[in-house]
Design an enzyme around this catalytic site. Structure first.
Site, PDB file in Angstrom:
ATOM      1  N   GLU A  65     -29.943  26.181 -16.752  1.00  0.00           N
ATOM      2  CA  GLU A  65     -30.497  27.467 -16.311  1.00  0.00           C
ATOM      3  C   GLU A  65     -31.334  28.164 -17.390  1.00  0.00           C
ATOM      4  O   GLU A  65     -32.069  29.099 -17.090  1.00  0.00           O
ATOM      5  CB  GLU A  65     -29.363  28.409 -15.882  1.00  0.00           C
ATOM      6  CG  GLU A  65     -28.572  27.918 -14.689  1.00  0.00           C
ATOM      7  CD  GLU A  65     -27.272  28.669 -14.473  1.00  0.00           C
ATOM      8  OE1 GLU A  65     -26.676  28.490 -13.409  1.00  0.00           O
ATOM      9  OE2 GLU A  65     -26.818  29.411 -15.374  1.00  0.00           O
ATOM     10  N   ARG A  78     -27.689  33.761 -20.228  1.00  0.00           N
ATOM     11  CA  ARG A  78     -27.878  33.295 -21.624  1.00  0.00           C
ATOM     12  C   ARG A  78     -26.543  33.180 -22.336  1.00  0.00           C
ATOM     13  O   ARG A  78     -26.280  32.198 -23.024  1.00  0.00           O
ATOM     14  CB  ARG A  78     -28.783  34.272 -22.376  1.00  0.00           C
ATOM     15  CG  ARG A  78     -30.201  34.223 -21.862  1.00  0.00           C
ATOM     16  CD  ARG A  78     -31.231  34.495 -22.968  1.00  0.00           C
ATOM     17  NE  ARG A  78     -32.570  34.391 -22.411  1.00  0.00           N
ATOM     18  CZ  ARG A  78     -33.391  35.422 -22.226  1.00  0.00           C
ATOM     19  NH1 ARG A  78     -33.038  36.635 -22.608  1.00  0.00           N
ATOM     20  NH2 ARG A  78     -34.583  35.247 -21.692  1.00  0.00           N
ATOM     21  N   GLU A  79     -25.692  34.183 -22.145  1.00  0.00           N
ATOM     22  CA  GLU A  79     -24.375  34.156 -22.813  1.00  0.00           C
ATOM     23  C   GLU A  79     -23.570  32.945 -22.375  1.00  0.00           C
ATOM     24  O   GLU A  79     -22.929  32.276 -23.169  1.00  0.00           O
ATOM     25  CB  GLU A  79     -23.571  35.411 -22.439  1.00  0.00           C
ATOM     26  CG  GLU A  79     -23.889  36.615 -23.303  1.00  0.00           C
ATOM     27  CD  GLU A  79     -23.283  37.882 -22.723  1.00  0.00           C
ATOM     28  OE1 GLU A  79     -23.779  38.950 -23.100  1.00  0.00           O
ATOM     29  OE2 GLU A  79     -22.348  37.809 -21.890  1.00  0.00           O
ATOM     30  N   THR A  83     -15.657  34.963 -12.142  1.00  0.00           N
ATOM     31  CA  THR A  83     -14.617  35.741 -12.832  1.00  0.00           C
ATOM     32  C   THR A  83     -13.845  36.604 -11.836  1.00  0.00           C
ATOM     33  O   THR A  83     -12.607  36.619 -11.835  1.00  0.00           O
ATOM     34  CB  THR A  83     -15.274  36.656 -13.904  1.00  0.00           C
ATOM     35  OG1 THR A  83     -16.109  35.856 -14.711  1.00  0.00           O
ATOM     36  CG2 THR A  83     -14.239  37.357 -14.755  1.00  0.00           C
ATOM     37  N   ASP A  89     -16.340  31.637  -3.440  1.00  0.00           N
ATOM     38  CA  ASP A  89     -17.181  31.998  -4.585  1.00  0.00           C
ATOM     39  C   ASP A  89     -18.617  31.650  -4.174  1.00  0.00           C
ATOM     40  O   ASP A  89     -19.073  30.528  -4.358  1.00  0.00           O
ATOM     41  CB  ASP A  89     -16.730  31.180  -5.799  1.00  0.00           C
ATOM     42  CG  ASP A  89     -17.517  31.519  -7.045  1.00  0.00           C
ATOM     43  OD1 ASP A  89     -18.558  32.191  -6.943  1.00  0.00           O
ATOM     44  OD2 ASP A  89     -17.094  31.074  -8.128  1.00  0.00           O
TER      45      ASP A  89
HETATM   46  N1  LIG Z   1     -28.683  27.031  -2.398  1.00  0.00           N
HETATM   47  C1  LIG Z   1     -28.897  26.943  -3.703  1.00  0.00           C
HETATM   48  N2  LIG Z   1     -30.087  26.540  -4.151  1.00  0.00           N
HETATM   49  C2  LIG Z   1     -30.335  26.416  -5.460  1.00  0.00           C
HETATM   50  N3  LIG Z   1     -29.450  26.675  -6.412  1.00  0.00           N
HETATM   51  C3  LIG Z   1     -28.266  27.098  -6.025  1.00  0.00           C
HETATM   52  C4  LIG Z   1     -27.926  27.276  -4.653  1.00  0.00           C
HETATM   53  N4  LIG Z   1     -26.676  27.743  -4.608  1.00  0.00           N
HETATM   54  C5  LIG Z   1     -26.270  27.825  -5.878  1.00  0.00           C
HETATM   55  N5  LIG Z   1     -27.211  27.451  -6.731  1.00  0.00           N
HETATM   56  C6  LIG Z   1     -27.152  27.373  -8.193  1.00  0.00           C
HETATM   57  O1  LIG Z   1     -25.874  26.935  -8.545  1.00  0.00           O
HETATM   58  C7  LIG Z   1     -25.434  27.561  -9.718  1.00  0.00           C
HETATM   59  C8  LIG Z   1     -24.204  28.315  -9.361  1.00  0.00           C
HETATM   60  O2  LIG Z   1     -23.442  28.429 -10.426  1.00  0.00           O
HETATM   61  P1  LIG Z   1     -22.121  29.302 -10.448  1.00  0.00           P
HETATM   62  O3  LIG Z   1     -21.111  28.748  -9.544  1.00  0.00           O
HETATM   63  O4  LIG Z   1     -21.716  29.497 -11.831  1.00  0.00           O
HETATM   64  O5  LIG Z   1     -22.619  30.619  -9.822  1.00  0.00           O
HETATM   65  P2  LIG Z   1     -23.357  31.807 -10.449  1.00  0.00           P
HETATM   66  O6  LIG Z   1     -24.329  32.241  -9.413  1.00  0.00           O
HETATM   67  O7  LIG Z   1     -23.883  31.530 -11.784  1.00  0.00           O
HETATM   68  O8  LIG Z   1     -22.169  32.798 -10.435  1.00  0.00           O
HETATM   69  P3  LIG Z   1     -21.534  33.935 -11.273  1.00  0.00           P
HETATM   70  O9  LIG Z   1     -21.748  35.146 -10.408  1.00  0.00           O
HETATM   71  O10 LIG Z   1     -20.106  33.506 -11.328  1.00  0.00           O
HETATM   72  O11 LIG Z   1     -22.168  34.052 -12.602  1.00  0.00           O
HETATM   73  C9  LIG Z   1     -26.534  28.474 -10.160  1.00  0.00           C
HETATM   74  O12 LIG Z   1     -27.342  27.819 -11.093  1.00  0.00           O
HETATM   75  C10 LIG Z   1     -27.297  28.696  -8.864  1.00  0.00           C
HETATM   76  O13 LIG Z   1     -28.640  28.987  -9.078  1.00  0.00           O
END
Ligand SMILES: Nc1ncnc2c1ncn2[C@@H]1O[C@H](COP(=O)(O)OP(=O)(O)OP(=O)(O)O)[C@@H](O)[C@H]1O
Length: 205
Positions: free
Chosen positions: A147, A140-141, A15, A77
């Site tokens: 996840e 959750r939201e 976001t 990001d």
């Molecule tokens: N190196 C990594 N190993 C395992 N999982 C990863 C790794 N990098 C990212 N992830 C997983 O990828 C997903 C990232 O999703 P996303 O891009 O929505 O980021 P987010 O961390 O949920 O960010 P936000 O802060 O926007 O909520 C998550 O489930 C995170 O755990």
């Protein structure tokens, strides 16, 4: 300016990236998730898939950094600095063996980092800091199915590892810590944009 968003899952990085991009018109390099062939399997069985997942993530982020090299202004990001945090969590929770952990860290320190050179330098690293309870509430939201079944312990250890990383390396990067516990997006954006404008006043139109 090279801006990076740093923070645990559910912190709100996507976001904030989009909001900054709307104002500055910078390109966002998103988390390599949409075409990630290991994502579902990783959340189903971390022990079996963590190593494959990490190789994919490191490769995808290295490719992004190569592409971003051509651009002066970018938003990441999440960064390649954060992948070892996920790996350490798997090691802590015993879903990664000592041998694999050592191999990963050797590979990261000796192959990945030297190859990046100055590509992993960021002018500003925005750390969205929040409690594990709040992160879980946001996960959750959002309702990304993979996840939802993950035990609380994973998110707890991950969040603690993020804090440790920040404490140990806060002098190495230009960190801006944002209290991401509350949902007031305008307030968070005001602090972030003030920081960006203070670094480069010409961006303020
Ligand atoms: N190196 C990594 N190993 C395992 N999982 C990863 C790794 N990098 C990212 N992830 C997983 O990828 C997903 C990232 O999703 P996303 O891009 O929505 O980021 P987010 O961390 O949920 O960010 P936000 O802060 O926007 O909520 C998550 O489930 C995170 O755990």
């Amino acid at each position: 300016m090279r801006i990076a968003l740093f923070g645990t899952v559910g912190a709100g990085k996507s976001t904030i990236s989009e909001e900054i991009s709307k104002i500055l018109k910078y390109r966002i390099f998103p988390e390599p998730i949409d075409n990630n062939p290991y994502f579902d399997d990783y959340y189903k069985d971390m022990e079996a898939n963590v190593f494959k997942m990490q190789i994919f993530m490191l490769t995808a982020r290295s490719k992004q950094l190569l592409e971003a090299k051509k651009l002066e202004n970018v938003i990441f990001d999440r960064t390649i600095l954060e992948d070892p945090i996920f790996v350490a969590v798997n090691h802590d929770l015993k879903t990664m063996s000592d041998i694999d952990y050592k191999t990963y860290n050797d590979f990261y320190e000796n192959v990945i980092i030297p190859n990046l050179g100055n590509r992993s330098e960021f002018d500003l690293v925005i750390y969205l800091k929040l409690s594990t309870d709040k992160a879980i509430e946001r996960i959750r939201e959002r309702g990304r199915v993979q996840e939802l079944e993950t035990p609380r312990e994973y998110w707890e250890v991950l969040n603690n590892r993020y804090d440790d990383y920040y404490e140990k390396r806060k002098s190495m990067f230009n960190f801006l810590v944002i209290d991401a516990e509350h949902d007031d997006l305008n307030k968070k954006m005001e602090i972030i944009m003030n920081k960006i404008y203070s670094m480069n006043p010409s961006l303020k139109k």
